[in-house]
Design an enzyme around this catalytic site. Structure first.
Site, PDB file in Angstrom:
ATOM      1  N   TYR A   8      24.546  -0.656  -3.692  1.00  0.00           N
ATOM      2  CA  TYR A   8      25.568   0.153  -4.356  1.00  0.00           C
ATOM      3  C   TYR A   8      25.272   1.643  -4.191  1.00  0.00           C
ATOM      4  O   TYR A   8      26.190   2.456  -4.072  1.00  0.00           O
ATOM      5  CB  TYR A   8      25.646  -0.214  -5.842  1.00  0.00           C
ATOM      6  CG  TYR A   8      26.388  -1.504  -6.095  1.00  0.00           C
ATOM      7  CD1 TYR A   8      27.771  -1.525  -6.223  1.00  0.00           C
ATOM      8  CD2 TYR A   8      25.702  -2.717  -6.186  1.00  0.00           C
ATOM      9  CE1 TYR A   8      28.456  -2.711  -6.448  1.00  0.00           C
ATOM     10  CE2 TYR A   8      26.369  -3.902  -6.410  1.00  0.00           C
ATOM     11  CZ  TYR A   8      27.750  -3.906  -6.540  1.00  0.00           C
ATOM     12  OH  TYR A   8      28.423  -5.079  -6.742  1.00  0.00           O
ATOM     13  N   HIS A  18      25.263  -2.406 -12.337  1.00  0.00           N
ATOM     14  CA  HIS A  18      25.306  -3.657 -13.103  1.00  0.00           C
ATOM     15  C   HIS A  18      24.361  -3.597 -14.296  1.00  0.00           C
ATOM     16  O   HIS A  18      23.811  -4.623 -14.713  1.00  0.00           O
ATOM     17  CB  HIS A  18      24.986  -4.871 -12.216  1.00  0.00           C
ATOM     18  CG  HIS A  18      26.039  -5.129 -11.184  1.00  0.00           C
ATOM     19  ND1 HIS A  18      25.882  -6.053 -10.183  1.00  0.00           N
ATOM     20  CD2 HIS A  18      27.259  -4.576 -10.990  1.00  0.00           C
ATOM     21  CE1 HIS A  18      26.946  -6.070  -9.415  1.00  0.00           C
ATOM     22  NE2 HIS A  18      27.806  -5.169  -9.894  1.00  0.00           N
ATOM     23  N   ASN A  58      31.125   2.013  -7.991  1.00  0.00           N
ATOM     24  CA  ASN A  58      32.503   1.526  -8.076  1.00  0.00           C
ATOM     25  C   ASN A  58      33.470   2.674  -8.366  1.00  0.00           C
ATOM     26  O   ASN A  58      34.579   2.712  -7.819  1.00  0.00           O
ATOM     27  CB  ASN A  58      32.623   0.456  -9.168  1.00  0.00           C
ATOM     28  CG  ASN A  58      31.953  -0.847  -8.777  1.00  0.00           C
ATOM     29  OD1 ASN A  58      31.828  -1.169  -7.602  1.00  0.00           O
ATOM     30  ND2 ASN A  58      31.511  -1.598  -9.777  1.00  0.00           N
TER      31      ASN A  58
END
Length: 636
Positions: free
Chosen positions: A260, A251, A201
């Protein structure tokens, strides 16, 4: 006599105040399109949209022409209403509408589309961006729903499209888009490395910040986009990021190289390539080591193994092959800025994947940029096709193991006190309950689609290969979302010499009292699987499944399994030591051939847009040897 308007007087006053302030404060860099940003935008177009190929040669000619036809259809169907930009995509349409605008912008920027440099297409993209910004992505709008759409998905696509069409997005529209992005992705978002601003992210947020910098030649934001990457390169001991054994977690509790991680590596490769030779060049070499330490072990013959794909495993058939292609694309792109020795190894590795890929050629569905890089490697006689490596890679910090022998490959997925049984979220992977209960994947030559072709939509979730589970019925999405399903057992891990390995797991069932001790011995020609101390107090049967795969049949079938089931019962104590075979055991699977108890089911109707898997025989090669015992045997 003409009297100045109130707006003109206010503007003049603002200029005077700014002049005084400028005399008292250090001047900031002018926000003008200097040569650095001109080159930066050009490099962005070359790296992300594609370059280095002959648009008149196949397959580029056909693919680019289709890209142009698709963009023309999108342009023709645009209808500016308060509730949509396309009638079939009512707002907010977080994914489809921004992606269509980006597809149109790429058709404008790429050669050979039939719409290359088409001013009316670029004007339609600019108008569409502004329409979506006014009705959905407006400065001050309430970011309802998933934060990711507002901070990454939508701004990334809109800014990318805006950069590609360049001056066709006039200053008024550009300023409004910049204000909206600044509202949802303020610079402070890259200040604290925590929460949802970590690992993949964080890389995505840095890409958004760089695109925002390119839109108005903002050197401060460009510098921030690079400096904010620093925490991503650090090795972590908990939470999101890369671990010293090569594990990658997102996560907090989910091994995620295949989703990811793909996003992270793609984003870093893009930033490294785009910023090379600019004042903001990324120079940290840490990511180069991660290619072979963290990502390559989970790619087999061009596909990315499901045990590191989290909740994305069941999204669509052959999703593992799609992710493998994306990883290959990122590795080749990163190779353009890597040291020569790394670049040579990676090109050989990717070439080997492409040559051995037996289900779907890696070049199929490849975008022009990746296709050009892959074609160059395949055509270069100086680049050998690296063979599949032989050896064992153990990832104790993410409870994963990969074992490679000549002609076959196996991989193990476990859960621990720090790694969840499974992840569900956004309505995905609702029955992945037992994927961390010792699921043993394996592939032999010619069977790269063993878990690809609708496996997850048809397999019995209580009969995953290698698992020991309670047959207690679980609801969809059992346990907390986003991977927060860690069992209490801490005895999970093993030892390896790089060729062979011994791995163990203290297994606690998900939302059940089932408990077991399991061990795996990864050898030359087999994986020996042992289970001991299998118990439970909730009255449900416990099942251990040795294999699960499609059988030869005249009609599509659900993957068939070989299962041993028994009622967990009170156990007598054994002397301390590792789990061992013996005692009253469940029936074991014979090696080779069709396992005893092999059963055939009718296939349920697959989800819309998928097809039932073809009937096929189990892959050849060494079968896992199972032996179980009910007496408890505590590990040392």
């Amino acid at each position: 006599m003409h009297r100045p308007s109130r707006r003109l007087l206010l503007q003049a006053g603002a200029v005077a105040v700014a002049a005084v302030a400028g005399a008292l404060a250090r001047s900031e860099p002018a926000h003008t399109p200097d040569d650095s940003f001109v080159r930066l935008r050009r490099r962005w177009r070359e790296v992300t949209a594609g370059s280095g190929f002959d648009a008149g040669a196949e397959p580029y000619r056909t693919r680019l022409a289709e890209m142009g036809r698709r963009a023309a259809r999108h342009r023709a169907a645009m209808a500016y209403t308060g509730t949509s930009l396309w009638a079939d995509q009512p707002f907010p349409s977080f994914a489809a509408t921004p992606r269509r605008l980006l597809a149109m912008a790429r058709a404008y920027a790429l050669p050979g589309t039939g719409l290359t440099g088409d001013a009316t297409l670029a004007a339609a993209v600019a108008a569409g961006i502004d329409h979506y910004r006014r009705h959905v992505y407006a400065d001050g709008a309430d970011p309802a729903g998933n934060w990711w759409h507002w901070e990454i998905g939508v701004p990334k696509a809109l800014l990318d499209a805006a950069v590609l069409v360049g001056p066709h997005l006039d200053e008024r529209r550009s300023a409004a888009l910049r204000d909206a992005v600044d509202h949802f992705v303020p610079e402070s978002r890259l200040g604290d490395y925590s929460g949802t601003s970590t690992a993949a992210n964080r890389v995505d947020l840095c890409v958004v910040m760089l695109l925002r910098a390119m839109l108005r030649a903002d050197p401060g934001k460009a510098a921030l986009a690079v400096s904010a990457l620093a925490p991503v390169f650090r090795t972590v001991s908990e939470g999101d990021g890369f671990y010293r054994d090569g594990s990658f977690v997102q996560h907090s509790t989910v091994p995620y190289q295949g989703a990811y991680g793909v996003t992270l590596l793609t984003g870093l490769a893009t930033l490294f390539a785009v910023l090379r030779g600019t004042p903001w060049e990324v120079v940290d070499p840490t990511v180069f080591a991660m290619v072979e330490r963290s990502f390559a072990p989970f790619v087999h013959d061009g596909f990315c193994m499901d045990l590191v794909r989290g909740r994305g495993i069941g999204r669509k058939p052959f999703g593992d092959h799609d992710r493998g292609r994306e990883l290959a694309a990122a590795i080749l792109l990163l190779g353009e800025v890597a040291p020569a020795a790394d670049r040579a190894r990676w090109q050989a590795m990717v070439k080997g994947w492409a040559v051995r890929r037996t289900c779907r050629p890696m070049s199929d569905e490849a975008d022009p940029a990746f296709h050009a890089r892959l074609t160059a490697a395949l055509a270069d006689d100086a680049v050998p096709a690296a063979p599949e490596p032989v050896g064992h890679r153990l990832f104790p910090m993410s409870a994963r193991a990969v074992h490679r022998r000549p002609g076959w490959c196996a991989a193990l997925s476990m859960a621990s006190a720090t790694i969840g049984h499974y992840e569900h979220g956004n309505g995905e992977n609702l029955r992945g309950w037992h994927t961390g209960s010792g699921m043993l994947y394996w592939w032999a030559g010619g069977h790269a689609d063993q878990y690809s072709d609708s496996f997850w939509t048809t397999v019995d979730p209580y009969r995953l290969p290698g698992t020991t589970v309670s047959t207690r019925r679980l609801p969809d999405g059992a346990g907390p979302a986003w991977g927060d399903t860690c069992p209490p057992g801490r005895w999970v891990g093993g030892a390896t010499d790089g060729t062979y390995a011994v791995v163990g797991q203290h297994l606690n069932g998900l939302d059940s009292t089932m408990e077991a001790f399991k061990s795996w011995f990864f050898l030359d020609d087999a994986v020996v699987c042992l289970g001991a101390g299998i118990s439970g107090a909730d009255g449900a049967a416990t099942a251990t499944t040795s294999r699960s795969g499609s059988t030869t049949a005249s009609t599509p079938t659900r993957p068939a399994t070989s299962t041993c089931s028994c009622r967990a019962r009170a156990a007598s104590a054994r002397s301390p030591g590792p789990p061992i075979p013996g005692g009253p055991a469940c029936s074991s699977t014979p090696r080779g051939g069709r396992p005893s108890g092999w059963t055939r089911w009718a296939s349920p109707r697959p989800p819309s847009g998928t097809r039932a898997p073809p009937a096929r025989s189990p892959p050849p090669g060494p079968a896992p040897c199972w032996s179980g015992s009910t007496p408890r045997a505590r590990p040392p």
